[in-house]
Design an enzyme around this catalytic site. Structure first.
Site, PDB file in Angstrom:
ATOM      1  N   SER A   1      43.107  75.617  53.641  1.00 46.08           N
ATOM      2  CA  SER A   1      43.620  74.506  52.824  1.00 46.08           C
ATOM      3  C   SER A   1      44.054  73.375  53.748  1.00 46.08           C
ATOM      4  O   SER A   1      44.504  73.609  54.878  1.00 46.08           O
ATOM      5  CB  SER A   1      44.822  74.968  52.007  1.00 46.08           C
ATOM      6  OG  SER A   1      45.477  73.853  51.448  1.00 46.08           O
TER       7      SER A   1
ATOM      8  N   TYR B   1      52.478  79.590  51.003  1.00 53.52           N
ATOM      9  CA  TYR B   1      51.062  79.198  50.939  1.00 53.52           C
ATOM     10  C   TYR B   1      50.661  78.522  52.254  1.00 53.52           C
ATOM     11  O   TYR B   1      49.639  78.860  52.862  1.00 53.52           O
ATOM     12  CB  TYR B   1      50.881  78.246  49.755  1.00 53.52           C
ATOM     13  CG  TYR B   1      49.470  77.772  49.501  1.00 53.52           C
ATOM     14  CD1 TYR B   1      48.515  78.608  48.927  1.00 53.52           C
ATOM     15  CD2 TYR B   1      49.092  76.465  49.811  1.00 53.52           C
ATOM     16  CE1 TYR B   1      47.224  78.155  48.670  1.00 53.52           C
ATOM     17  CE2 TYR B   1      47.810  76.006  49.551  1.00 53.52           C
ATOM     18  CZ  TYR B   1      46.874  76.849  48.984  1.00 53.52           C
ATOM     19  OH  TYR B   1      45.605  76.399  48.729  1.00 53.52           O
TER      20      TYR B   1
END
Ligand code: NAP
Length: 256
Positions: free
Chosen positions: A148, A161
């Site tokens: 990401s 995350y």
């Protein structure tokens, strides 16, 4: 005409039922790969699994689906052992599982931290560990991790995350250093603003979506095919000389 040819290749996509993962599965099959994708078995998404399989089979492709809780190490090993006896080779592993619950770091509990590190990082480790012996035996393999842009800008919404995805980047470097000479090429793709369920959870209203588009120099949100095409390229012979790379697919947003 140039083509991406994955005929006679086998691919395992962990988390391939919807969003980016589904498009990766679809694209690999279109290029000729026999593909198995996993999903959690969530009844909410069962229709998506069935229609993806039907679409691929109708187009003459080869795909199957298996329910896998990707954080279950033993189940992941069992699935890969099963595939090993069936296929005898796994040419490509794509680790696409990801989940993000936006909240301030000070609110994250120990339990929440472990859960999201498990989903975003450990799930990939379990799959990688299980495919390595097989890929080493055939002196060939491609591993593609889906990270990401949070790794660059901290903008994913949750500290667990961000940490999990950064862990994948470390895993990619480790695998390249230690396994590229054994024929296993690893890369990580970092998506950003790709229009899927995950994005809609955070930017659901038309106003929020418009604001987001204004942050993307390419002038639009990304689509799952923007990631899937790159996966297929890296998995094919076009990707033979690419390893140890982190590739940001973000329409320029991170620089913006
Ligand atoms: N969309 C973006 O802009 C964006 C940006 C940065 C990174 N990413 C990353 O790209 C990947 C795909 O994202 P997406 O946008 O396509 O997300 P999505 O539509 O929410 O799909 C997430 C995928 O992960 C699977 N998954 C989620 N939790 C799981 C768990 N506990 N165990 C096993 N599988 C699980 C889902 O399986 P089920 O269908 O069975 O639930 C689904 O296949 C993720 O790793 C995400 O972090 C996306």
């Amino acid at each position: 005409m140039l083509t991406i040819d994955l005929q006679d290749k086998t691919a395992l996509v962990i988390g391939g039922s919807r969003g980016i993962g589904a498009e990766i599965t679809r694209t690999l099959c279109r290029a000729g790969a026999s593909t198995l994708f996993t999903h959690t078995g969530n009844s909410k998404h069962q229709n998506q699994v069935s229609s993806l399989l039907k679409e691929i089979h109708d187009a003459g492709g080869t795909a199957e689906a298996e329910v896998l809780q990707a954080c279950d190490s033993a189940a992941t090993t069992r699935l890969i052992q099963k595939l090993t006896s069936k296929w005898s080779r796994i040419d490509l592993l794509v680790c696409n599982v990801g989940q993000n619950l936006a909240q301030p770091a000070e609110n994250v509990t120990d339990e929440g931290w472990r859960k999201f590190i498990d989903i975003n990082l450990s799930s990939a480790f379990y799959a990688v560990r299980a495919v390595l012996p097989l890929m080493m035996a055939s002196k060939h393999g491609r591993i593609i991790l889906i990270g990401s842009s949070v790794v660059y800008d901290g903008g994913g919404g949750a500290i667990d995350y961000a940490a999990g995805k950064a862990g994948l980047a470390g895993m990619m470097a480790y695998l390249t250093r230690n396994y590229a000479r054994k024929g296993i090429l690893t890369n990580i793709i970092h998506p950003c603003v790709i229009e899927t369920d995950l994005l809609k959870e955070r930017y659901g209203t038309p106003e929020k979506k418009q604001k987001l588009i204004e942050q993307v120099p390419a002038g639009r949100l990304g689509q799952p095919r923007d990631i899937a095409g790159l996966v297929a390229y890296l998995a094919s012979s076009w990707g033979d000389f690419i390893c140890g790379q982190a590739i940001l697919v973000d329409g320029g947003r991170t620089i913006f």
